[in-house]
Every structure is written in C-alpha cells, then in structure tokens.
Design an enzyme around this catalytic site. Sequence first.
Site, short mmCIF file in Angstrom:
data_model
loop_
_atom_site.label_atom_id
_atom_site.label_comp_id
_atom_site.label_asym_id
_atom_site.label_seq_id
_atom_site.Cartn_x
_atom_site.Cartn_y
_atom_site.Cartn_z
CD GLU A 32 -2.63 1.27 -0.01
OE1 GLU A 32 -3.30 0.35 -0.46
OE2 GLU A 32 -2.51 2.37 -0.61
CE LYS A 90 5.00 0.81 1.65
NZ LYS A 90 4.25 2.03 1.44
CB CYS A 147 6.00 3.41 7.13
SG CYS A 147 4.54 2.48 7.63
P1 NAD Z 1 -1.85 -0.60 12.63
O1 NAD Z 1 -1.04 -0.91 13.82
O2 NAD Z 1 -2.61 0.67 12.56
O3 NAD Z 1 -2.90 -1.78 12.39
C1 NAD Z 1 -2.59 -3.13 12.44
C2 NAD Z 1 -3.76 -3.87 13.09
O4 NAD Z 1 -3.53 -5.28 12.98
C3 NAD Z 1 -3.93 -3.59 14.59
O5 NAD Z 1 -5.23 -3.07 14.81
C4 NAD Z 1 -3.73 -4.95 15.25
O6 NAD Z 1 -4.58 -5.16 16.37
C5 NAD Z 1 -4.10 -5.90 14.13
N1 NAD Z 1 -3.54 -7.24 14.27
C6 NAD Z 1 -2.26 -7.60 14.56
N2 NAD Z 1 -2.16 -8.95 14.57
C7 NAD Z 1 -3.38 -9.45 14.27
C8 NAD Z 1 -3.88 -10.76 14.12
N3 NAD Z 1 -3.10 -11.84 14.26
N4 NAD Z 1 -5.19 -10.92 13.83
C9 NAD Z 1 -5.99 -9.84 13.67
N5 NAD Z 1 -5.57 -8.58 13.80
C10 NAD Z 1 -4.27 -8.38 14.10
O7 NAD Z 1 -0.84 -0.70 11.40
P2 NAD Z 1 -0.97 0.05 9.98
O8 NAD Z 1 -0.45 1.44 10.10
O9 NAD Z 1 -2.33 -0.18 9.42
O10 NAD Z 1 0.13 -0.75 9.14
C11 NAD Z 1 -0.12 -2.08 8.71
C12 NAD Z 1 0.93 -2.44 7.67
O11 NAD Z 1 0.79 -1.59 6.52
C13 NAD Z 1 2.37 -2.27 8.11
O12 NAD Z 1 3.14 -3.30 7.54
C14 NAD Z 1 2.77 -0.93 7.53
O13 NAD Z 1 4.16 -0.88 7.28
C15 NAD Z 1 2.02 -0.91 6.23
N6 NAD Z 1 1.71 0.43 5.72
C16 NAD Z 1 1.25 1.41 6.55
C17 NAD Z 1 0.92 2.66 6.03
C18 NAD Z 1 0.41 3.76 6.92
O14 NAD Z 1 0.20 4.86 6.41
N7 NAD Z 1 0.17 3.56 8.20
C19 NAD Z 1 0.99 2.89 4.65
C20 NAD Z 1 1.44 1.86 3.83
C21 NAD Z 1 1.79 0.63 4.38
C1 UGA Z 2 4.62 7.55 3.70
C2 UGA Z 2 4.63 7.48 2.16
O1 UGA Z 2 4.46 8.80 1.64
C3 UGA Z 2 3.51 6.58 1.65
O2 UGA Z 2 3.60 6.44 0.24
C4 UGA Z 2 3.65 5.20 2.30
O3 UGA Z 2 2.58 4.37 1.90
C5 UGA Z 2 3.63 5.36 3.79
O4 UGA Z 2 4.71 6.23 4.21
C6 UGA Z 2 3.85 4.08 4.52
O5 UGA Z 2 4.41 3.14 3.99
O6 UGA Z 2 3.46 4.09 5.70
P1 UGA Z 2 3.21 8.85 5.52
O7 UGA Z 2 4.32 8.44 6.43
O8 UGA Z 2 1.83 8.58 5.94
O9 UGA Z 2 3.40 8.16 4.09
O10 UGA Z 2 3.32 10.42 5.25
P2 UGA Z 2 4.30 11.32 4.36
O11 UGA Z 2 3.50 12.35 3.70
O12 UGA Z 2 5.18 10.50 3.50
O13 UGA Z 2 5.19 12.05 5.46
C7 UGA Z 2 6.14 11.33 6.24
C8 UGA Z 2 6.91 12.30 7.12
O14 UGA Z 2 7.80 13.09 6.32
C9 UGA Z 2 6.04 13.29 7.87
O15 UGA Z 2 6.55 13.49 9.17
C10 UGA Z 2 6.16 14.56 7.05
O16 UGA Z 2 5.92 15.71 7.81
C11 UGA Z 2 7.60 14.47 6.59
N1 UGA Z 2 7.85 15.22 5.35
C12 UGA Z 2 7.27 14.86 4.19
C13 UGA Z 2 8.73 16.30 5.38
O17 UGA Z 2 9.28 16.64 6.44
N2 UGA Z 2 8.97 17.00 4.24
C14 UGA Z 2 8.40 16.65 3.05
O18 UGA Z 2 8.67 17.33 2.04
C15 UGA Z 2 7.51 15.57 3.03
#
Ligand code: NAD
Ligand code: UGA
Length: 475
Positions: free
Chosen positions: A168, A228, A284
């Site tokens: 994602e 990713k 992340c």
């Molecule tokens: P999160 O902690 O918000 O959510 C994960 C959820 O999974 C929790 O609610 C937890 O209770 C649940 N969980 C864990 N083990 C479980 C199980 N065995 N059965 C059922 N539920 C279970 O995490 P997130 O931010 O959604 O991130 C999830 C993944 O996506 C990570 O690998 C992260 O790197 C990736 N990712 C996150 C973002 C982001 O913006 N947060 C963007 C892209 C990718």
């Molecule tokens: C980032 C990536 O942008 C997503 O594509 C990815 O899916 C995600 O991580 C993930 O894998 O979790 P996110 O962390 O939600 O998304 O937000 P960003 O907009 O990337 O910002 C990350 C951090 O960098 C923030 O603290 C932001 O303030 C900082 N940032 C971003 C800067 O300081 N300067 C910039 O120009 C851009």
Amino acid sequence: MNPSLNKPIKNIACIGAGYVGGPTMAVIAQKCPKIKVTVVDINPQRIADWNDEDLDKLPIYEPGLKEVVTEARGRNLFFSTDVDAAIKEAQMIFISVNTPTKTYGKGKGMAADLKYVELCARQIAEVATDDKIVVEKSTLPVRTAQAIRSILDNVGNGVKYQILSNPEFLAEGTAIHDLHNADRVLIGGDHHTPEGQAAMDALADIYAQWLPEKRILQTNVWSSELSKLTANAFLAQRVSSINAISALCEKTGADVEEVARAIGSDSRIGPKFLKASVGFGGSCFQKDILNLVYICRSQGLSEVADYWEQVIIMNDYQKRRFAENIISTLYNTVSGKKIAFLGWAFKKDTNDTRETAAMYVASTLMEDKAEIHVYDPKVTEEQIISDLEYLSSLNYHNLRDKQIRTQIHIHTAPYTALENAHAIAVLTEWDEFKSYDWRRIYNAMLKPAFVFDGRNILNAKELKSIGFKIYQIGK
Ligand code: NAD
Ligand code: UGA
C-alpha cells in the site's frame, strides 16, 4: 487450472483494522458494492470504534473517511472480531497487520518483526477449507511470501493458495484521496503459472473498478515486496537531503525554501517532498529503512546498508538540532520554562503520532527540565503520555513516568497552552496555526517571545513586525 481460484471474488477478508486495513477496505467496499468486505482485528476496542454509530469515534482520523464508511458500512463493509469466520468465507484474504521493528533478539532495532504476519498465516492455514488468494498488504521484507507459503503449505489441509504482494502506498492525512486516485497499484505474483496469473487478474479486476488499467502494474513477488521498501527509502531520502541542506543554509545565509524551489523546478528532480522540517516521523519511513539496511547487511552489502542508514542518521540529527537550538537560544537552559508545542501528530490531518518528531524534541527539552504544554487538534492526552513512556521503554531518555506526567501538560484549546510561555515550537503543520491571532499570543507571552517554527508555516515577516523572535528551519 484450479477452478476455485478462478471463481469471481464475492467475499474479501482483511486481517488488521488499522491505518491501512480500515481505509483501504472501506474504499474497496465503496467501489465494489457487489463484494462483501469484512475487516477483522484481535483488538475488540478497535472493532467497536469502527462500528460506532458516532462517526467521530472512528479509530482513525482521515479527511473523507467518514463519508466512505457511511456509504458502505452495513451494506457490504463489516468490521468484526470473528477472524475465523471471515477467513472461512473469503476467497481473497488481505493481511494488513502491523510489522514493527523488532525490539528483541536477532535483528533487534533493525529487522521487521514478522510475528503478527506469521500468526495470520498460521490461522489461515488452520481454518481454511477451500482455496484462497492471500494478499500481503502489510509492508514486508523481500522474500516474505516464501515464508508465508511454507507455513500455508505445511500446516494446511490440502487447501491451495496463491500468494500475492500488493503493498500500500497511501500516505496518512490524504489516505482516501490517495486510494481514490492512486498513481499506481502494484501486484506481485507468479505469472508463470495460470493459477498465479488468474489470482493477479482477480485482484487487478477489483482495482480496475475505479482506476485506469494502465496504473495497475504486475511484477514478480520479490520485485513488488522490494519496491515498497525502496519507495519509502527514496521518499525519506529526499526529506533527509533537503534537511541536510537546511543546516548549511542556516550557516551561509541561503534560504532552504528558495533552494528547494530552484532545484524542484528541474523536471528531473520535481517539486514534491522537498519541504525542510524538524524531521520526518510516521510509522513507516524509519522502520522500513532500518529493515532495508538489515536486509542489505544480511546479504553482505555493507556499503549499500551504510548508504541508506545515513538517511536515518540525518533525520535524528535534524530532530536533535531543533531541540538543542531551543535550549541554546533560551540562554542555555529551559529548566522550569514553559515551552508551548503547537502540534504533536507526525504530520497534519492525522491523529497518528508514531515516531513523531514532537516526542523526541519534547524528551530532549524535558531532560533539560522544561515544562511542555501541548496543543494538537486531534491527538489525545493519553496518546501523548504513552508516546513519552514508549521512549522511556527504549531507554531513549532518563525520565521517570512520574516526571513525564508532571512535566507535560496537554491542552484542549490553543491559547491556554501559549499563555505565559517562554517559547512556542511548531511541530506539526496544522493549517489552523497559520490563522491564529498572533498579536494576542504575543501579548500573552513572556518576553522576548520566541517562536521555533519546525515546519516553516508561519509568516515570519509578520511575526517579526509584531515583535517575535522567530527561528525557522533552513533560514
Ligand atoms: P496498525 O497498527 O494501525 O494496524 C494493524 C492492526 O492489525 C492492529 O489493529 C492490530 O490489532 C491488528 N492485528 C495484529 N495482529 C493481528 C492478528 N493476528 N489478527 C488480527 N488482527 C491483528 O498498522 P498500519 O499502520 O495499518 O500498518 C499495517 C501495515 O501496513 C504495516 O506493515 C505498515 O508498514 C504498512 N503500511 C502502513 C501505512 C500507513 O500509512 N500507516 C501505509 C502503507 C503501508
Ligand atoms: C509515507 C509514504 O508517503 C507513503 O507512500 C507510504 O505508503 C507510507 O509512508 C507508509 O508506507 O506508511 P506517511 O508516512 O503517511 O506516508 O506520510 P508522508 O506524507 O510520507 O510524510 C512522512 C513524514 O515526512 C512526515 O513526518 C512529514 O511531515 C515528513 N515530510 C514529508 C517532510 O518533512 N517533508 C516533506 O517534504 C515531506
């Protein structure tokens, strides 16, 4: 071809109702009304919040999320704690659980902790009675699909699985917009077998309900997994690069925003992700780069590992530099001084605080005995305290829990946080901070009235004319 893997997808399960699972599945349900989407989680409170009638209680704050949930919830979008039932019913299962940095044992502090992903694979293997497409939505180290396959094939009872990688790319604060208008969707699978290709096509069909087909990219599984980590590493590297230049700007009289505009106008560089700041946060960037560094080291690529590790080192430097500048500017001590924080979230338009620069800055100032007063429009008091306690658990600082509670004060309105402050630090770029009555704030502060704008969002010229002493990044 195995006929059951070629059946139309009627039921989707998503394990993990977090920042990714919740919004992603809400949008799939919105755009594919004929598919039943069930999001499950082991955390009952999270599920109760997703089911709350009061949409202000959704566990995640994201602009546009309420509207999508309102449209789909109860129609074809369901949130439940019954993980087994959802697995049984689904033809396609997304694994969307957390993959934090390991805090113990081999790879501690670097490698991704895959225990939650492994538990999901084991549960699927135990419960499934018919063939499934399993989709890695979590961010995973390259070759994790192999581990999932080995669990599924060895624990399972003759059920056939196709494993896809579908990382994602949404960013928090713009998740719904990003999902509706994704630059690309990446699907990694086994194109060499008809079953593998059918599974990839089944997932591609779902996204094709709202995205142009040319944005749906198919690759092999390992390329998808590695893309990713690489995408996040490149994005974070841009932030660290501009932050490195910001330090040089401060020494030389150059202005980092002018430099960013000048280099960003080169179409090969482009203008995005060049905003100098107090340092990147979020769940992340750091975790994924540490994981990349760990993988490189395990493969004997120490120069490659060192190269990427520098992105994190530079980010830590930027956070520390910001905090130390506050201390040195306030006559080398902040002991007993009121420092008001505007913002705590790691970026605007989210309530997420994971790895937020604010907690590191607060911790450094609190070690110098500052009294921190925080106002953030979306972050709760419990969250802020738990963030600082998390740093204690990592031995990041020497603050005891009692000390944390006496030195940090959380406000639900901005002006009480700012009253009688020695200095204000802007940690998050919330839009509302720009339109405050800065003259009123100046009158209510101790003099000289210092502002440390860690996001370069305030109008420095105007604030100076009011009387503030303002410090901005890279200026
Ligand atoms: P999160 O902690 O918000 O959510 C994960 C959820 O999974 C929790 O609610 C937890 O209770 C649940 N969980 C864990 N083990 C479980 C199980 N065995 N059965 C059922 N539920 C279970 O995490 P997130 O931010 O959604 O991130 C999830 C993944 O996506 C990570 O690998 C992260 O790197 C990736 N990712 C996150 C973002 C982001 O913006 N947060 C963007 C892209 C990718
Ligand atoms: C980032 C990536 O942008 C997503 O594509 C990815 O899916 C995600 O991580 C993930 O894998 O979790 P996110 O962390 O939600 O998304 O937000 P960003 O907009 O990337 O910002 C990350 C951090 O960098 C923030 O603290 C932001 O303030 C900082 N940032 C971003 C800067 O300081 N300067 C910039 O120009 C851009």
